[in-house]
Write an enzyme that holds these catalytic residues in place. Structure first.
Site, mmCIF file in Angstrom:
data_model
loop_
_atom_site.group_PDB
_atom_site.id
_atom_site.type_symbol
_atom_site.label_atom_id
_atom_site.label_comp_id
_atom_site.label_asym_id
_atom_site.label_seq_id
_atom_site.Cartn_x
_atom_site.Cartn_y
_atom_site.Cartn_z
ATOM 1 N N ASP A 6 138.043 130.325 126.939
ATOM 2 C CA ASP A 6 138.243 130.287 125.491
ATOM 3 C C ASP A 6 137.267 131.273 124.861
ATOM 4 O O ASP A 6 136.063 131.022 124.814
ATOM 5 C CB ASP A 6 138.000 128.864 124.975
ATOM 6 C CG ASP A 6 137.957 128.784 123.455
ATOM 7 O OD1 ASP A 6 138.572 129.647 122.796
ATOM 8 O OD2 ASP A 6 137.306 127.849 122.927
ATOM 9 N N VAL A 7 137.795 132.407 124.411
ATOM 10 C CA VAL A 7 136.953 133.489 123.881
ATOM 11 C C VAL A 7 136.898 133.377 122.368
ATOM 12 O O VAL A 7 137.880 133.657 121.667
ATOM 13 C CB VAL A 7 137.503 134.872 124.289
ATOM 14 C CG1 VAL A 7 136.547 135.975 123.831
ATOM 15 C CG2 VAL A 7 137.731 134.944 125.794
ATOM 16 N N VAL A 13 133.738 130.239 126.373
ATOM 17 C CA VAL A 13 133.580 128.996 127.122
ATOM 18 C C VAL A 13 134.569 129.004 128.278
ATOM 19 O O VAL A 13 135.781 129.142 128.068
ATOM 20 C CB VAL A 13 133.809 127.758 126.232
ATOM 21 C CG1 VAL A 13 133.622 126.481 127.056
ATOM 22 C CG2 VAL A 13 132.863 127.769 125.038
ATOM 23 N N ALA A 109 144.405 132.629 118.304
ATOM 24 C CA ALA A 109 144.682 131.846 119.507
ATOM 25 C C ALA A 109 144.019 130.484 119.454
ATOM 26 O O ALA A 109 144.612 129.482 119.880
ATOM 27 C CB ALA A 109 144.215 132.615 120.745
ATOM 28 N N ASP A 110 142.798 130.413 118.949
ATOM 29 C CA ASP A 110 142.094 129.129 118.902
ATOM 30 C C ASP A 110 142.836 128.126 118.027
ATOM 31 O O ASP A 110 142.982 126.945 118.378
ATOM 32 C CB ASP A 110 140.657 129.320 118.418
ATOM 33 C CG ASP A 110 140.555 130.091 117.104
ATOM 34 O OD1 ASP A 110 141.548 130.723 116.665
ATOM 35 O OD2 ASP A 110 139.459 130.085 116.506
ATOM 36 N N ARG A 111 143.370 128.593 116.922
ATOM 37 C CA ARG A 111 144.084 127.695 116.005
ATOM 38 C C ARG A 111 145.420 127.254 116.601
ATOM 39 O O ARG A 111 145.827 126.093 116.467
ATOM 40 C CB ARG A 111 144.258 128.383 114.655
ATOM 41 C CG ARG A 111 142.922 128.803 114.044
ATOM 42 C CD ARG A 111 143.077 129.672 112.825
ATOM 43 N NE ARG A 111 143.405 128.858 111.654
ATOM 44 C CZ ARG A 111 143.597 129.374 110.440
ATOM 45 N NH1 ARG A 111 143.531 130.694 110.264
ATOM 46 N NH2 ARG A 111 143.873 128.590 109.419
ATOM 47 N N ASP A 130 138.272 122.891 112.532
ATOM 48 C CA ASP A 130 137.544 123.476 113.662
ATOM 49 C C ASP A 130 136.294 124.179 113.147
ATOM 50 O O ASP A 130 136.367 125.140 112.380
ATOM 51 C CB ASP A 130 138.445 124.467 114.403
ATOM 52 C CG ASP A 130 137.836 124.941 115.720
ATOM 53 O OD1 ASP A 130 136.635 124.689 115.958
ATOM 54 O OD2 ASP A 130 138.554 125.562 116.513
ATOM 55 N N THR A 133 132.687 129.965 114.231
ATOM 56 C CA THR A 133 132.046 131.007 113.423
ATOM 57 C C THR A 133 132.561 130.912 111.994
ATOM 58 O O THR A 133 131.800 131.017 111.028
ATOM 59 C CB THR A 133 132.336 132.392 114.014
ATOM 60 O OG1 THR A 133 131.938 132.398 115.396
ATOM 61 C CG2 THR A 133 131.582 133.467 113.259
ATOM 62 N N THR A 187 111.546 123.273 98.991
ATOM 63 C CA THR A 187 112.523 124.331 99.230
ATOM 64 C C THR A 187 113.424 124.029 100.428
ATOM 65 O O THR A 187 114.651 124.179 100.351
ATOM 66 C CB THR A 187 111.805 125.672 99.456
ATOM 67 O OG1 THR A 187 111.060 125.998 98.273
ATOM 68 C CG2 THR A 187 112.803 126.792 99.742
#
Length: 263
Positions: A6-7, A13, A109-111, A130, A133, A187
């Site tokens: 899984d890129v 991964v 592809a991930d979706r 998901d 990034t 802060t």
């Protein structure tokens, strides 16, 4: 056994499957310039450490949102495993569901893999969140069709932008606030409140709007590394499924194998 890769934009991964059970997994930073030989030096050693050999792998599938990485992973598969890999969304590993959006080919592809796995595991209309990034929100209807979604900056991207574009704000760790108060007294606390509770509000608000637009009850499935962190302080998720994308690869490879057997 199946080796799935899984890129993502941040990490690659690799997972070793026996059926649909993950037996081992490894993670490496995404670098489109990393060669097949470099992957092999790293991966073959890890396989050996876990007690597996390259001869046990009979199928390889790659799902990638980084097109340049696919070539080098294909070299890895062909040179070191003597296997032509499946590429998610192509050929025998085509998605196999309706993509009801303006530009179907633009679906990452991930979706798509999340949609496949979520529909296989959960019933009815679904919203998959998901945390990668970017944070994506995807609507999958009861038939398994992909209906569209939302792309928002990932929480780490948001924090990077905040810290990188200010002179005095420090870098902080992403963690659940110790207090439920949204009025910070220093802060660091104020930054954490803004990032964490701001993200919770973003998720809850967008999911509420998606559910209203869907017009039917929709279960919310969360995946990605930070899903568990947010699950602590919101009831918006019906399930947290960390391996959804990898499971989508395993399901797709299984379907491709059946297509090949029937050819």
């Amino acid at each position: 056994m199946l080796l799935a890769a899984d890129v993502g934009n941040t990490n690659v991964v690799f997972a070793l499957f026996e059926g649909r059970e993950i037996k081992a997994r490894w993670r490496i930073a995404t670098d489109p310039r990393r060669t097949g030989d470099e992957y092999a030096v790293w991966l073959l050693q890890l396989l050996k450490i876990e007690g597996y050999s390259s001869e046990q792998i009979t199928q390889i599938i790659v799902g990638s949102v980084v097109p340049r990485a696919v070539h080098n992973l294909t070299v890895l598969a062909e040179k070191y495993f003597d296997i032509t890999p499946l590429v998610a969304g192509e050929g025998a590993a085509e998605w196999g569901f309706s993509v009801d959006v303006d530009q179907p080919r633009s679906l990452g592809a991930d979706r798509a893999l999340n949609a496949i796995a979520a529909h296989a595991k959960y019933e009815g209309d679904l919203i998959v969140v998901d945390f990668g990034t970017a944070t994506t929100f995807d609507a999958i209807d009861f038939s398994g069709a992909y209906k569209g979604g939302i792309i928002a900056p990932g929480i780490n991207l948001s924090l990077d932008a905040l810290v990188g574009n200010t002179a005095k704000l420090p870098r902080i760790a992403i963690e659940a606030p110790r207090s439920s108060s949204v009025i910070g007294t220093n802060t660091e606390d104020q930054m954490l409140i803004g990032v964490y509770w701001g993200y919770v509000a973003l998720m809850e608000g967008l999911i509420a709007r998606m559910r209203e637009e869907i017009g039917r009850p929709a279960r919310v499935i969360a995946t990605g590394g930070l899903a568990i962190l947010f699950d602590e302080h919101t009831s918006i998720f019906d399930a947290v499924d960390a391996d959804l994308t990898l499971e989508g690869l395993a399901i797709l490879a299984e379907r491709a194998g059946k297509r090949g057997a029937g050819a």
